[in-house]
Scaffold this motif. Structure first.
Motif, PDB file in Angstrom:
ATOM      1  N   LEU A  95      11.051  -4.782   2.554  1.00  0.00           N
ATOM      2  CA  LEU A  95      10.363  -3.497   2.417  1.00  0.00           C
ATOM      3  C   LEU A  95       9.044  -3.537   3.184  1.00  0.00           C
ATOM      4  O   LEU A  95       8.395  -4.586   3.260  1.00  0.00           O
ATOM      5  N   PRO A  96       8.608  -2.408   3.756  1.00  0.00           N
ATOM      6  CA  PRO A  96       7.341  -2.401   4.491  1.00  0.00           C
ATOM      7  C   PRO A  96       6.159  -2.660   3.562  1.00  0.00           C
ATOM      8  O   PRO A  96       6.196  -2.325   2.375  1.00  0.00           O
ATOM      9  N   GLU A  97       5.120  -3.248   4.115  1.00  0.00           N
ATOM     10  CA  GLU A  97       3.937  -3.545   3.318  1.00  0.00           C
ATOM     11  C   GLU A  97       3.138  -2.281   2.991  1.00  0.00           C
ATOM     12  O   GLU A  97       2.396  -2.243   2.019  1.00  0.00           O
ATOM     13  N   ALA A  98       3.275  -1.253   3.834  1.00  0.00           N
ATOM     14  CA  ALA A  98       2.551   0.002   3.596  1.00  0.00           C
ATOM     15  C   ALA A  98       3.470   1.171   3.907  1.00  0.00           C
ATOM     16  O   ALA A  98       4.215   1.153   4.890  1.00  0.00           O
ATOM     17  N   VAL A  99       3.447   2.185   3.028  1.00  0.00           N
ATOM     18  CA  VAL A  99       4.254   3.383   3.261  1.00  0.00           C
ATOM     19  C   VAL A  99       3.390   4.617   3.037  1.00  0.00           C
ATOM     20  O   VAL A  99       2.412   4.582   2.280  1.00  0.00           O
ATOM     21  N   LEU A 148      10.060   7.039  20.056  1.00  0.00           N
ATOM     22  CA  LEU A 148       9.315   8.204  19.573  1.00  0.00           C
ATOM     23  C   LEU A 148       8.709   7.975  18.196  1.00  0.00           C
ATOM     24  O   LEU A 148       7.552   8.320  17.944  1.00  0.00           O
ATOM     25  N   LEU A 149       9.475   7.392  17.298  1.00  0.00           N
ATOM     26  CA  LEU A 149       9.023   7.271  15.911  1.00  0.00           C
ATOM     27  C   LEU A 149       7.964   6.194  15.716  1.00  0.00           C
ATOM     28  O   LEU A 149       7.389   6.086  14.628  1.00  0.00           O
ATOM     29  N   ALA A 150       7.702   5.418  16.745  1.00  0.00           N
ATOM     30  CA  ALA A 150       6.629   4.434  16.639  1.00  0.00           C
ATOM     31  C   ALA A 150       5.268   5.114  16.553  1.00  0.00           C
ATOM     32  O   ALA A 150       4.320   4.554  15.996  1.00  0.00           O
ATOM     33  N   ARG A 195      -1.205   5.548  11.813  1.00  0.00           N
ATOM     34  CA  ARG A 195      -2.074   4.788  12.724  1.00  0.00           C
ATOM     35  C   ARG A 195      -2.426   3.417  12.136  1.00  0.00           C
ATOM     36  O   ARG A 195      -2.618   2.439  12.877  1.00  0.00           O
ATOM     37  N   ARG A 196      -2.480   3.347  10.813  1.00  0.00           N
ATOM     38  CA  ARG A 196      -2.802   2.075  10.158  1.00  0.00           C
ATOM     39  C   ARG A 196      -1.556   1.212   9.948  1.00  0.00           C
ATOM     40  O   ARG A 196      -1.614   0.138   9.345  1.00  0.00           O
ATOM     41  N   GLY A 197      -0.414   1.708  10.437  1.00  0.00           N
ATOM     42  CA  GLY A 197       0.807   0.919  10.382  1.00  0.00           C
ATOM     43  C   GLY A 197       1.748   1.232   9.245  1.00  0.00           C
ATOM     44  O   GLY A 197       2.751   0.529   9.056  1.00  0.00           O
ATOM     45  N   ALA A 198       1.482   2.290   8.478  1.00  0.00           N
ATOM     46  CA  ALA A 198       2.354   2.629   7.347  1.00  0.00           C
ATOM     47  C   ALA A 198       3.684   3.193   7.838  1.00  0.00           C
ATOM     48  O   ALA A 198       3.746   3.940   8.806  1.00  0.00           O
ATOM     49  N   SER A 200       0.841  -1.195   0.000  1.00  0.00           N
ATOM     50  CA  SER A 200       0.000   0.000   0.000  1.00  0.00           C
ATOM     51  C   SER A 200       0.871   1.238   0.000  1.00  0.00           C
ATOM     52  O   SER A 200       1.844   1.325   0.765  1.00  0.00           O
ATOM     53  N   PHE A 201       0.537   2.207  -0.862  1.00  0.00           N
ATOM     54  CA  PHE A 201       1.293   3.462  -0.946  1.00  0.00           C
ATOM     55  C   PHE A 201       0.327   4.632  -0.829  1.00  0.00           C
ATOM     56  O   PHE A 201      -0.656   4.720  -1.562  1.00  0.00           O
ATOM     57  N   THR A 202       0.622   5.537   0.107  1.00  0.00           N
ATOM     58  CA  THR A 202      -0.186   6.741   0.298  1.00  0.00           C
ATOM     59  C   THR A 202       0.703   7.966   0.148  1.00  0.00           C
ATOM     60  O   THR A 202       1.753   8.056   0.797  1.00  0.00           O
ATOM     61  N   ALA A 203       0.307   8.898  -0.706  1.00  0.00           N
ATOM     62  CA  ALA A 203       1.008  10.184  -0.828  1.00  0.00           C
ATOM     63  C   ALA A 203       0.170  11.218  -0.087  1.00  0.00           C
ATOM     64  O   ALA A 203      -0.816  11.741  -0.619  1.00  0.00           O
TER      65      ALA A 203
END
Length: 296
Positions: free
Chosen positions: A45-49, A158-160, A23-26, A8-11
């Protein structure tokens, strides 16, 4: 047959959209120069970014009379251009303009450089440490501002639940320098990095990167130089003090062993102090007379 992974990719166009994706784990994607090489390091690679490049506020450099604010999505190349010639930021400019190679500098971001948890050789970390930068984060509970030392120490936690949004700098430096030792000229990660700065209160700040897993201030040397003010800005004497007060535990790596990283710190300090004394600011009439004309 390899398992197919749907990614999953979100811009994101706003911080709120980016936080919602987090919040959805990206995972956060900035310039991508570190994340996209994960497979070469044996990391999936992460499943969502969620990408931040479409958020306008994160790509700005704001320069005021007493402060500078750098967006987390600003690239190394832009930092170098924006602060070129700004008194006190010579070290930060050098860090931005000499990291990696020109292709990487056009893409790699300030936020990405600070948030790459397993990247010990980040050039901007020690340069920002001597600037005593503050890191602004957007968290699930709201904005947060932390000193960079605290951020680097606690960033795993923090970055979590946060996204780095801006870096805040005071314009309280007289001069600064950034000295790195790569194994080769171009594209190499530095074996060791020493950043130095002098503020308007005559304090010398020193930070070291790439020697230990996380960059940090060299407080033992700072205190020794403050106690030996008559000769603290003599490059040879500073190198001697660095040898006496070397409290680093060098990390072993493919490019260099820990003992070697420690060993090269005194000569890097010598070069750094010499570079400080060569900056144009040392000839300004506001610089104390006892700091002028010291041997190089």
């Amino acid at each position: 047959m390899a398992t197919s992974v749907e990614r999953s990719f979100t811009a994101a166009s706003t911080i709120e959209e980016a936080l919602a994706a987090r919040r959805r784990g990206a995972a956060v994607l900035a310039g991508g120069t570190w994340m996209m090489r994960d497979p070469r390091r044996g990391v999936e690679l992460p499943e969502a970014v969620v990408a931040l490049h479409r958020i306008p506020a994160l790509s700005k450099v704001e320069i005021g009379s007493d402060h500078v604010v750098i967006g987390a999505a600003v690239t190394h190349a832009v930092v170098g251009r924006a602060l070129h010639g700004a008194a006190g930021f010579e070290g930060l400019v050098a860090a931005a303009e000499n990291a990696a190679n020109p292709g990487i500098r056009k893409v790699a971001t300030v936020g990405g450089n600070l948030c790459a948890l397993d990247f010990a050789a980040a050039d901007l970390a020690p340069a920002l440490l001597v600037c005593e930068a503050a890191v602004e984060l957007e968290t699930f509970e709201g904005p947060k501002l932390l000193g960079i030392s605290d951020f680097l120490k606690d960033r795993h936690t923090l970055l979590a639940e946060a996204i780095v949004t801006r870096i805040h700098l005071r314009r309280d430096l007289v001069a600064s320098a950034h000295i790195r030792l790569p194994l080769r000229k171009a594209g190499d990660y530095p074996v060791a990095i020493v950043s130095l700065a002098v503020d308007k209160d005559k304090r010398c700040r020193i930070a070291v990167g790439s020697v230990e897993p996380v960059a940090r201030r060299w407080t033992a040397l700072e205190q020794a130089m403050a106690a030996d003010s008559a000769s603290a800005f003599d490059p040879e004497r500073a190198a001697g003090l660095a040898l006496e007060h070397n409290d680093f535990q060098g990390r072993d790596g493919k490019e260099a062993e820990g003992w070697y990283r420690r060993q090269v710190l005194p000569p890097l300090v010598k070069r750094g102090v010499a570079a400080l004394l060569k900056t144009g600011a040392w000839h300004d009439r506001d610089i104390p007379a006892e700091w002028r004309g010291l041997p190089l």
